[in-house]
Design an enzyme around this catalytic site. Structure first.
Site, short mmCIF file in Angstrom:
data_model
loop_
_atom_site.label_atom_id
_atom_site.label_comp_id
_atom_site.label_asym_id
_atom_site.label_seq_id
_atom_site.Cartn_x
_atom_site.Cartn_y
_atom_site.Cartn_z
N GLY A 10 -15.84 2.68 -16.57
CA GLY A 10 -15.09 1.74 -17.41
C GLY A 10 -15.52 1.83 -18.86
N TYR A 150 -11.11 -14.46 -11.56
CA TYR A 150 -12.14 -13.80 -12.38
C TYR A 150 -13.24 -14.80 -12.71
CZ TYR A 150 -13.96 -11.12 -16.42
OH TYR A 150 -14.75 -10.43 -17.31
P1 NAD Z 1 -13.23 -1.84 -17.42
O1 NAD Z 1 -12.05 -2.21 -16.60
O2 NAD Z 1 -13.06 -0.80 -18.47
O3 NAD Z 1 -14.45 -1.40 -16.49
C1 NAD Z 1 -14.68 -1.94 -15.21
C2 NAD Z 1 -15.02 -0.78 -14.28
O4 NAD Z 1 -15.35 -1.32 -12.98
C3 NAD Z 1 -13.85 0.18 -14.09
O5 NAD Z 1 -14.29 1.52 -14.27
C4 NAD Z 1 -13.43 -0.06 -12.64
O6 NAD Z 1 -12.83 1.06 -12.05
C5 NAD Z 1 -14.74 -0.49 -12.00
N1 NAD Z 1 -14.56 -1.28 -10.78
C6 NAD Z 1 -13.85 -2.43 -10.63
N2 NAD Z 1 -13.93 -2.87 -9.37
C7 NAD Z 1 -14.74 -1.98 -8.70
C8 NAD Z 1 -15.22 -1.89 -7.37
N3 NAD Z 1 -14.87 -2.79 -6.44
N4 NAD Z 1 -16.06 -0.87 -7.05
C9 NAD Z 1 -16.42 0.06 -7.97
N5 NAD Z 1 -15.99 0.03 -9.25
C10 NAD Z 1 -15.14 -0.98 -9.61
O7 NAD Z 1 -13.77 -3.22 -18.07
P2 NAD Z 1 -14.98 -3.47 -19.09
O8 NAD Z 1 -14.43 -4.17 -20.27
O9 NAD Z 1 -15.77 -2.25 -19.27
O10 NAD Z 1 -15.82 -4.55 -18.28
C11 NAD Z 1 -17.04 -4.19 -17.61
C12 NAD Z 1 -17.75 -5.45 -17.15
O11 NAD Z 1 -18.06 -6.28 -18.27
C13 NAD Z 1 -16.92 -6.30 -16.18
O12 NAD Z 1 -17.80 -6.82 -15.20
C14 NAD Z 1 -16.40 -7.41 -17.06
O13 NAD Z 1 -16.19 -8.58 -16.33
C15 NAD Z 1 -17.53 -7.58 -18.07
N6 NAD Z 1 -17.06 -8.16 -19.34
C16 NAD Z 1 -16.42 -7.40 -20.26
C17 NAD Z 1 -16.00 -7.99 -21.44
C18 NAD Z 1 -15.33 -7.21 -22.53
O14 NAD Z 1 -15.00 -7.79 -23.57
N7 NAD Z 1 -15.15 -5.91 -22.43
C19 NAD Z 1 -16.19 -9.36 -21.65
C20 NAD Z 1 -16.82 -10.09 -20.66
C21 NAD Z 1 -17.27 -9.48 -19.52
#
Ligand code: NAD
Ligand code: UDP
Length: 319
Positions: A10, A150
């Protein structure tokens, strides 16, 4: 350290892999690609300290060999109903990644006596009644609203993490991440930065939901990763907000993006399909991060957006 990073393909997970490798650690990435992109890891193929396991974290996790740290980032993360990557369209998977995925990753940390870091979110504060949000705020979340899949999964994940810490003595940490943007966000992710940049670079009007008076505080990815790395190597157990406290309204944000991209198409207002679930204001209080990690963001919104615009131009084949 040998570090397991879930959600490695991700946006944030792939940047974390890069940072940990640059610090000389060994990384085991894990992802099932539900919202991620294998391209985000393509440059690590053949790296001597990187390996990858394609796996759904909701199922029992087996990692061969010793693990010194576990970073649980796997979860859909976009609230956009119009995107197939939006967690509203992946409700059960989202709850399973936050609940079963957290349970399984905590199990790996417990079995290995490893440091554990949970990616939590500002969403646990819901539509906050306290502003800016401090870690001591308990939040204002509708447990059956559309976003609850979520928000409540992350709240459960925090509770489970603290239970493993208090009951099993696992060395846990919780980062509450506020809106972060940068290269490697998926262009069709549906969050506001990729949406606006895709529209602006295609010279289309930016879709502002509602009247655009709702606010967010945007953190550039390099700043966030620095804060998370400092938290990982600290001995903090209580949640820490990491985000940029500079708050802008979404309307103002759209105007900044149009100015930076030279988009002549302006703005269109769209009904806010997210309704009352769309938090009206969001701004981190980062005094804990400043005092316990010596961290604060360094990259201005304009600079961060310039790097991100360059990335999206490349993605769209614009020279
Ligand atoms: P993203 O969607 O780019 O990355 C999430 C990754 O998790 C993806 O590669 C997806 O394929 C993988 N994934 C999801 N469910 C899965 C599963 N069951 N098994 C294996 N892999 C799985 O999103 P991101 O922005 O990189 O977010 C990453 C983390 O950070 C998340 O937990 C999200 O809640 C948290 N977060 C992000 C933000 C932000 O602003 N980017 C803010 C708050 C929290
Ligand atoms: N938003 C918008 N137009 C878009 C996408 C999002 O006006 O095309 C708004 C959305 O209503 C929210 C804010 O931008 O108020 C941030 O949305 P995002 O999807 O990035 O995530 P959130 O901060 O709500 O989790």
């Amino acid at each position: 350290m040998r570090v397991l990073i879930t959600g490695a393909a991700g946006f944030l997970g792939s940047h974390l892999c890069d940072r940990l490798l640059a610090e000389g650690h060994e990384v085991v990435g894990m992802d099932n690609f539900i919202t991620g992109n294998p391209q985000n890891l393509a440059h690590l193929s053949g790296h001597p300290n990187f390996s990858f396991i394609r796996h759904d974290v909701s199922d029992y996790i087996f990692v061969p060999g010793k693990v010194d740290a576990v970073m649980h980032f796997a979860s859909p993360a976009s609230p956009n109903k119009n995107s197939p990557r939006g967690y509203v369209n992946l409700p059960i998977q989202t709850m399973k990644a936050g609940a079963l995925g957290t349970h399984n990753t905590l199990g790996v940390a417990y079995a290995n006596n490893a440091r554990y870091l949970l990616a939590s979110t500002s969403e646990i504060y819901g539509d906050p009644l306290e502003h800016p949000q401090k870690e001591s705020y308990w939040g204002h979340v509708n447990p059956i609203g559309e976003r609850s899949v979520y928000d409540e999964a992350k709240r459960f994940a925090e509770a489970l993490t603290m239970a493993y810490h208090r009951f099993h003595g696992v060395n846990t940490a919780i980062v509450r991440i506020f809106n972060t943007y940068g290269p490697r966000m998926h262009i069709d992710d549906g969050r506001v930065v990729p949406n606006f940049l895709k529209q602006a670079l295609s010279k289309k009007p930016l879709t502002v939901y509602g009247d655009g008076s709702q606010t967010r505080s945007f953190c550039y990815v390099d700043d966030l990763i620095e804060g998370i790395y400092r938290l990982l190597i600290s001995d903090e157990h209580d949640p820490v907000n990491i985000g940029n406290p500079v708050e802008t309204s979404i309307l103002e944000f759209a105007e900044i993006i149009n100015a930076l991209t030279g988009n002549p198409a302006g703005i269109v207002f769209r009904p806010n399909l997210r309704g009352e679930g769309d938090p009206q204001r969001r701004q981190p209080d980062i005094s804990r991060a400043q005092s316990v990690l010596g961290w604060e963001p360094k990259v201005s919104l304009e600079e961060g957006l310039r790097h991100t615009i360059a990335y999206f131009k490349e993605q769209l084949g614009i020279t």
